[in-house]
Design a protein around this motif. Sequence first.
Motif, PDB file in Angstrom:
ATOM      1  N   LEU A   1     -45.562 -24.291 -25.998  1.00 11.97           N
ATOM      2  CA  LEU A   1     -46.444 -23.236 -25.515  1.00 11.97           C
ATOM      3  C   LEU A   1     -47.901 -23.442 -25.933  1.00 11.97           C
ATOM      4  CD1 LEU A   1     -44.175 -20.106 -26.026  1.00 11.97           C
ATOM      5  CD2 LEU A   1     -45.042 -20.955 -23.850  1.00 11.97           C
ATOM      6  N   ILE A   2     -48.138 -23.541 -27.230  1.00  9.26           N
ATOM      7  CA  ILE A   2     -49.513 -23.564 -27.737  1.00  9.26           C
ATOM      8  C   ILE A   2     -50.350 -24.714 -27.175  1.00  9.26           C
ATOM      9  CG2 ILE A   2     -50.905 -23.904 -29.829  1.00  9.26           C
ATOM     10  CD1 ILE A   2     -48.995 -22.097 -31.313  1.00  9.26           C
ATOM     11  N   PRO A   3     -49.843 -25.961 -27.140  1.00 14.61           N
ATOM     12  CA  PRO A   3     -50.693 -27.046 -26.619  1.00 14.61           C
ATOM     13  C   PRO A   3     -51.163 -26.811 -25.186  1.00 14.61           C
ATOM     14  CG  PRO A   3     -48.809 -27.947 -27.787  1.00 14.61           C
ATOM     15  CD  PRO A   3     -48.563 -26.479 -27.652  1.00 14.61           C
ATOM     16  N   TYR A   4     -50.268 -26.340 -24.307  1.00 14.52           N
ATOM     17  CA  TYR A   4     -50.650 -26.120 -22.915  1.00 14.52           C
ATOM     18  C   TYR A   4     -51.519 -24.873 -22.753  1.00 14.52           C
ATOM     19  CZ  TYR A   4     -47.839 -29.910 -21.105  1.00 14.52           C
ATOM     20  OH  TYR A   4     -47.356 -31.152 -20.818  1.00 14.52           O
ATOM     21  N   PHE A   5     -51.271 -23.860 -23.580  1.00  8.65           N
ATOM     22  CA  PHE A   5     -52.103 -22.662 -23.496  1.00  8.65           C
ATOM     23  C   PHE A   5     -53.532 -22.971 -23.920  1.00  8.65           C
ATOM     24  CE2 PHE A   5     -49.429 -18.639 -23.093  1.00  8.65           C
ATOM     25  CZ  PHE A   5     -48.481 -19.287 -22.320  1.00  8.65           C
ATOM     26  N   ARG A   6     -53.697 -23.822 -24.913  1.00 10.73           N
ATOM     27  CA  ARG A   6     -55.039 -24.208 -25.328  1.00 10.73           C
ATOM     28  C   ARG A   6     -55.753 -24.980 -24.217  1.00 10.73           C
ATOM     29  NH1 ARG A   6     -53.394 -26.047 -31.474  1.00 10.73           N
ATOM     30  NH2 ARG A   6     -53.600 -23.992 -32.420  1.00 10.73           N
ATOM     31  N   ALA A   7     -54.988 -25.682 -23.410  1.00 11.50           N
ATOM     32  CA  ALA A   7     -55.557 -26.408 -22.275  1.00 11.50           C
ATOM     33  C   ALA A   7     -55.617 -25.536 -21.024  1.00 11.50           C
ATOM     34  CB  ALA A   7     -54.741 -27.667 -21.993  1.00 11.50           C
TER      35      ALA A   7
ATOM     36  N   GLN B   1     -53.233 -24.409 -19.305  1.00 10.67           N
ATOM     37  CA  GLN B   1     -52.168 -24.749 -18.359  1.00 10.67           C
ATOM     38  C   GLN B   1     -50.967 -23.855 -18.691  1.00 10.67           C
ATOM     39  OE1 GLN B   1     -51.399 -28.950 -17.905  1.00 10.67           O
ATOM     40  NE2 GLN B   1     -53.546 -29.476 -18.223  1.00 10.67           N
ATOM     41  N   TYR B   2     -51.119 -22.567 -18.391  1.00 10.94           N
ATOM     42  CA  TYR B   2     -50.163 -21.567 -18.837  1.00 10.94           C
ATOM     43  C   TYR B   2     -48.794 -21.748 -18.175  1.00 10.94           C
ATOM     44  CZ  TYR B   2     -54.575 -19.464 -20.266  1.00 10.94           C
ATOM     45  OH  TYR B   2     -55.806 -19.248 -20.820  1.00 10.94           O
ATOM     46  N   ALA B   3     -48.772 -22.011 -16.887  1.00  7.49           N
ATOM     47  CA  ALA B   3     -47.497 -22.133 -16.180  1.00  7.49           C
ATOM     48  C   ALA B   3     -46.679 -23.291 -16.736  1.00  7.49           C
ATOM     49  CB  ALA B   3     -47.750 -22.329 -14.681  1.00  7.49           C
ATOM     50  N   LYS B   4     -47.325 -24.428 -17.011  1.00 10.45           N
ATOM     51  CA  LYS B   4     -46.603 -25.584 -17.537  1.00 10.45           C
ATOM     52  C   LYS B   4     -46.029 -25.281 -18.917  1.00 10.45           C
ATOM     53  CE  LYS B   4     -45.230 -29.864 -17.283  1.00 10.45           C
ATOM     54  NZ  LYS B   4     -44.195 -30.254 -16.306  1.00 10.45           N
ATOM     55  N   GLY B   5     -46.801 -24.609 -19.751  1.00  9.18           N
ATOM     56  CA  GLY B   5     -46.310 -24.261 -21.078  1.00  9.18           C
ATOM     57  C   GLY B   5     -45.113 -23.328 -21.017  1.00  9.18           C
ATOM     58  N   ILE B   6     -45.191 -22.305 -20.148  1.00 10.57           N
ATOM     59  CA  ILE B   6     -44.073 -21.365 -20.014  1.00 10.57           C
ATOM     60  C   ILE B   6     -42.852 -22.071 -19.439  1.00 10.57           C
ATOM     61  CG2 ILE B   6     -43.288 -19.293 -18.792  1.00 10.57           C
ATOM     62  CD1 ILE B   6     -46.185 -18.269 -18.966  1.00 10.57           C
ATOM     63  N   GLU B   7     -43.068 -22.933 -18.470  1.00  8.74           N
ATOM     64  CA  GLU B   7     -41.942 -23.648 -17.863  1.00  8.74           C
ATOM     65  C   GLU B   7     -41.216 -24.521 -18.887  1.00  8.74           C
ATOM     66  OE1 GLU B   7     -41.011 -27.106 -14.504  1.00  8.74           O
ATOM     67  OE2 GLU B   7     -43.058 -26.349 -14.774  1.00  8.74           O
ATOM     68  N   LEU B   8     -41.971 -25.270 -19.695  1.00  5.54           N
ATOM     69  CA  LEU B   8     -41.348 -26.123 -20.710  1.00  5.54           C
ATOM     70  C   LEU B   8     -40.636 -25.296 -21.776  1.00  5.54           C
ATOM     71  CD1 LEU B   8     -43.999 -28.943 -21.251  1.00  5.54           C
ATOM     72  CD2 LEU B   8     -41.729 -29.159 -20.247  1.00  5.54           C
ATOM     73  N   ALA B   9     -41.226 -24.154 -22.157  1.00  3.30           N
ATOM     74  CA  ALA B   9     -40.575 -23.285 -23.139  1.00  3.30           C
ATOM     75  C   ALA B   9     -39.269 -22.727 -22.583  1.00  3.30           C
ATOM     76  CB  ALA B   9     -41.512 -22.146 -23.534  1.00  3.30           C
ATOM     77  N   VAL B  10     -39.272 -22.307 -21.322  1.00  6.46           N
ATOM     78  CA  VAL B  10     -38.052 -21.806 -20.681  1.00  6.46           C
ATOM     79  C   VAL B  10     -37.017 -22.921 -20.580  1.00  6.46           C
ATOM     80  CG1 VAL B  10     -37.098 -20.960 -18.493  1.00  6.46           C
ATOM     81  CG2 VAL B  10     -39.178 -19.929 -19.443  1.00  6.46           C
ATOM     82  N   ASP B  11     -37.453 -24.129 -20.229  1.00 15.10           N
ATOM     83  CA  ASP B  11     -36.529 -25.266 -20.161  1.00 15.10           C
ATOM     84  C   ASP B  11     -35.862 -25.501 -21.515  1.00 15.10           C
ATOM     85  OD1 ASP B  11     -37.082 -25.688 -17.514  1.00 15.10           O
ATOM     86  OD2 ASP B  11     -38.502 -27.323 -17.857  1.00 15.10           O
ATOM     87  N   ALA B  12     -36.657 -25.423 -22.593  1.00 16.01           N
ATOM     88  CA  ALA B  12     -36.114 -25.645 -23.932  1.00 16.01           C
ATOM     89  C   ALA B  12     -35.112 -24.555 -24.299  1.00 16.01           C
ATOM     90  CB  ALA B  12     -37.246 -25.696 -24.954  1.00 16.01           C
ATOM     91  N   LEU B  13     -35.411 -23.300 -23.962  1.00 16.61           N
ATOM     92  CA  LEU B  13     -34.491 -22.203 -24.269  1.00 16.61           C
ATOM     93  C   LEU B  13     -33.202 -22.337 -23.456  1.00 16.61           C
ATOM     94  CD1 LEU B  13     -37.078 -19.279 -24.368  1.00 16.61           C
ATOM     95  CD2 LEU B  13     -35.851 -20.248 -26.319  1.00 16.61           C
ATOM     96  N   ILE B  14     -33.334 -22.698 -22.188  1.00 12.85           N
ATOM     97  CA  ILE B  14     -32.145 -22.880 -21.344  1.00 12.85           C
ATOM     98  C   ILE B  14     -31.279 -24.005 -21.898  1.00 12.85           C
ATOM     99  CG2 ILE B  14     -31.383 -23.679 -19.071  1.00 12.85           C
ATOM    100  CD1 ILE B  14     -33.742 -22.168 -17.865  1.00 12.85           C
ATOM    101  N   ALA B  15     -31.905 -25.117 -22.273  1.00 13.98           N
ATOM    102  CA  ALA B  15     -31.151 -26.243 -22.820  1.00 13.98           C
ATOM    103  C   ALA B  15     -30.421 -25.852 -24.102  1.00 13.98           C
ATOM    104  CB  ALA B  15     -32.094 -27.423 -23.078  1.00 13.98           C
ATOM    105  N   LYS B  16     -31.066 -25.025 -24.911  1.00 20.19           N
ATOM    106  CA  LYS B  16     -30.430 -24.607 -26.176  1.00 20.19           C
ATOM    107  C   LYS B  16     -29.256 -23.679 -25.908  1.00 20.19           C
ATOM    108  CE  LYS B  16     -30.645 -24.943 -30.672  1.00 20.19           C
ATOM    109  NZ  LYS B  16     -30.454 -26.238 -31.329  1.00 20.19           N
ATOM    110  N   VAL B  17     -29.415 -22.776 -24.943  1.00 21.17           N
ATOM    111  CA  VAL B  17     -28.302 -21.884 -24.596  1.00 21.17           C
ATOM    112  C   VAL B  17     -27.119 -22.694 -24.082  1.00 21.17           C
ATOM    113  CG1 VAL B  17     -27.561 -20.068 -23.013  1.00 21.17           C
ATOM    114  CG2 VAL B  17     -29.778 -19.892 -24.143  1.00 21.17           C
TER     115      VAL B  17
END
Length: 397
Positions: free
Chosen positions: A137-143, A145-161
């Motif tokens: 989240l933080i690296p993309y938000f600083r750039a 690129q909010y959608a990319k950061g949220i998408e990667l965070a959601v991908d990580a949460l889905i993978a963990k579930v």
Amino acid sequence: MNQLIRKRFFIMIMSWCLSLSVQANPSNYPVMDEGVTDTISLLSPGEYNLINDKIMDLEHETGAQIAVLIVPTTGRESIEQFASQIFAQWQLGRKGIDDGVLLIVALNDRTMRIEVGYGLEGQITDLFTSQVIQNYLIPYFRAEQYAKGIELAVDALIAKVKQEELPPIDQMSLIVTKQTESIGLLDIVAGLVIGGSLLLWLSIIVKTLKRFPLRAGLFWGGIIALTAYFGGFDLTTWNGLTFGEDFLRNDLPRWVQLLFLQIFPAWFSVVMIFTCFVVSVFYILGFFAGVLMILDRWIKSEKLKKALFPGIIFGSIVYLFSYFSTGSLGAAVSITTVITLFIIIGIYKGFIKPTTGSGSSRSGGSSRSGGGGSSRSSSSRSGGGGRSGGGGASGRW
């Protein structure tokens, strides 16, 4: 008279109940809109559909619920309080299982949080949610690129579930975060330290070339050739170095970040960080040695000298320790001033006896959100859960 008292008491009770009902009114919070609830239209329609489809596919496949909420601000509530209230109101997760996860972004506050339901705390730990925030989240938000950061965070949460392999951490974590600013004190200090480090290495190279021209030339030439071969001088690629500390990522001037993250080869960045530390220590020692020499020349009283010298030396140690412990320059200066004055006065007055060469004193020296929610769900997507285990992590960018 008694009737008037009863009337006032009744009005007071009704006012109190009315205030409670206003505070607990679910309308104060956003209504859930499928997997993503974007109240400020931060995401484009395509970005919204992409993230939302991933979340809904997970729910249809496993029953677990992930929700993303984007708001401008959490108001007077902290991000943790706001997340707990939303989690309970939306009743995330299946009833009795509470397998829900809430990702909240407060754009204007520059804060974010991942709140984890009680039933998923074994899989999605506080450490993991903190890593998702820091790495995705933080690296993309600083750039921005909010959608990319949220998408990667959601991908990580889905993978963990689903207990699958996590998405790779992108090179964006090494992005230069600072913007160009006017020259300040930090620029001057950084210039002195980095300049001193480069001069140190230049002198080493020149001396080795003079003393062993053939062997040193082959050695340094080989290093340059290997660096060029592996792309170390390619400014369009990242160099593989991550600082790890917020001070180095956020506070160093832009030109310093460019040097270490894009211009210097990876191996030289690592070497330079170590060299800068060594040079900084020598600068500090040289500064205090100069101060002590000046005091020795100007101060005639031997008693005062014996009090000042250990006080200054010990005070400098206290300053470094307190600064790195608190991260606050003001706090470090205040603590150092008080302790240094105490030591100097104590030695001068005689109630502190310094040992040889130094002064010594004889004086001794997550909140978890409740998360229990029984509010009526605002959306048909409610799984009937809503018990937040209090786990998760928060962050700023």
